[in-house]
Scaffold this active site. Structure first.
Site, PDB file in Angstrom:
ATOM      1  N   CYS A 123       0.837  -1.199   0.000  1.00 59.98           N
ATOM      2  CA  CYS A 123       0.000   0.000   0.000  1.00 59.98           C
ATOM      3  C   CYS A 123       0.874   1.252   0.000  1.00 59.98           C
ATOM      4  O   CYS A 123       0.640   2.187  -0.775  1.00 59.98           O
ATOM      5  CB  CYS A 123      -0.925  -0.006   1.215  1.00 59.98           C
ATOM      6  SG  CYS A 123      -2.159   1.312   1.204  1.00 59.98           S
ATOM      7  N   CYS A 124       1.890   1.268   0.843  1.00 59.23           N
ATOM      8  CA  CYS A 124       2.808   2.413   0.893  1.00 59.23           C
ATOM      9  C   CYS A 124       3.554   2.585  -0.430  1.00 59.23           C
ATOM     10  O   CYS A 124       3.791   3.705  -0.876  1.00 59.23           O
ATOM     11  CB  CYS A 124       3.813   2.246   2.032  1.00 59.23           C
ATOM     12  SG  CYS A 124       3.140   2.601   3.671  1.00 59.23           S
ATOM     13  N   CYS A 206      -1.360   8.388   7.328  1.00 61.82           N
ATOM     14  CA  CYS A 206      -2.700   8.107   6.819  1.00 61.82           C
ATOM     15  C   CYS A 206      -3.625   7.751   7.991  1.00 61.82           C
ATOM     16  O   CYS A 206      -3.206   7.144   8.974  1.00 61.82           O
ATOM     17  CB  CYS A 206      -2.657   6.952   5.831  1.00 61.82           C
ATOM     18  SG  CYS A 206      -1.784   7.345   4.292  1.00 61.82           S
ATOM     19  N   CYS A 209      -3.833   4.105   9.296  1.00 55.92           N
ATOM     20  CA  CYS A 209      -2.624   3.473   9.853  1.00 55.92           C
ATOM     21  C   CYS A 209      -2.004   4.273  11.001  1.00 55.92           C
ATOM     22  O   CYS A 209      -0.854   4.027  11.364  1.00 55.92           O
ATOM     23  CB  CYS A 209      -1.582   3.290   8.747  1.00 55.92           C
ATOM     24  SG  CYS A 209      -2.137   2.255   7.383  1.00 55.92           S
ATOM     25  N   CYS A 232       7.525   3.915   6.207  1.00 61.88           N
ATOM     26  CA  CYS A 232       6.791   3.665   4.963  1.00 61.88           C
ATOM     27  C   CYS A 232       7.733   3.240   3.846  1.00 61.88           C
ATOM     28  O   CYS A 232       7.309   2.677   2.846  1.00 61.88           O
ATOM     29  CB  CYS A 232       6.004   4.908   4.539  1.00 61.88           C
ATOM     30  SG  CYS A 232       7.037   6.324   4.143  1.00 61.88           S
TER      31      CYS A 232
END
Length: 236
Positions: A123-124, A206, A209, A232
């Site tokens: 995702c990162c 985010c 998270c 990240c």
């Protein structure tokens, strides 16, 4: 001004530069960076509390500097509200929100819902690493708000660094600042900052998270909570 690019600067030159800058303060490091790279350097800002200090310092050195924010589409509303306040306070700064190639909805369709839970590194990579890589390819160098005090993974960061991840020169003017000094500067200059900092969020990423942390705990404990992930990937 390209002689200090990642491709041709030697490790010994980096060492010499840091020795020359060793007794300088953050504003001097920024003056050096903008003198060296002029418009060929960008500040990648997360709009955390260090970012607010750096934006103010940068505005004093180059009031039309380029600043980018990695807009993952998953940030807190308070973060977006802060960005608008900063744009109003520093109208000459070139602040741009950089988005990933795919929207959150498209990501859900491709990889399943809530990828940040099942595969946070992926995702990162999609929402932060790739967009920043694309952006940094336009510049010789970039500025980061890393501080040595923040975590063990940042304890050895220098003012000027060869960034292997992005094949770039990374300049970190705040390496010696403590959290107390950061906040003193913000309060002294009456700078806007993210309201979440007053609600137990020392480090803000985010929304999905990031959790608050108890007073006295590691400032980054709330990032990717309940996982082994601590970065990240931007600074690895």
């Amino acid at each position: 001004m390209g002689e200090l690019s990642y491709q041709n600067i030697l490790d010994e030159e980096i060492t010499t530069l840091n020795l020359d800058l060793a007794k300088k303060d953050a504003i001097d490091v920024l003056k050096w960076a903008y003198h060296q790279y002029q418009d060929d350097i960008v500040y990648a800002c997360s709009f955390g509390i260090e970012g607010i200090v750096l934006i103010d310092l940068i505005s004093k050195v180059k009031n039309d500097a380029s600043i980018v924010f990695l807009d993952t589409g998953l940030h807190f509303k308070q973060t977006y509200e802060l960005i608008e306040k900063v744009k109003t306070k520093y109208p000459k700064l070139n602040i741009q929100l950089i988005k990933p190639e795919v929207t959150v909805t498209e990501q859900n369709e491709l990889y399943g819902n809530e990828l940040w839970k099942s595969a946070p590194d992926q995702c990162c990579k999609i929402r932060k690493l790739k967009p920043l890589e694309t952006e940094l390819n336009k510049y010789q160098a970039w500025i980061s708000g890393l501080r040595r005090e923040q975590s063990v993974t940042r304890a050895n960061v220098q003012f000027v660094n060869k960034d292997k991840r992005f094949q770039s020169i990374k300049v970190c003017p705040l390496i010696h600042w403590t959290s107390e000094e950061i906040w003193l500067y913000v309060k002294l200059h009456k700078l806007p900052y993210n309201d979440l900092h007053d609600q137990g969020y020392p480090s803000i990423g985010c929304e999905n998270c990031t959790l608050p942390v108890a007073e006295g705990e590691d400032s980054r404990k709330g990032r990717w909570a309940n996982t082994t992930k601590t970065e990240c990937g931007l600074h690895q």
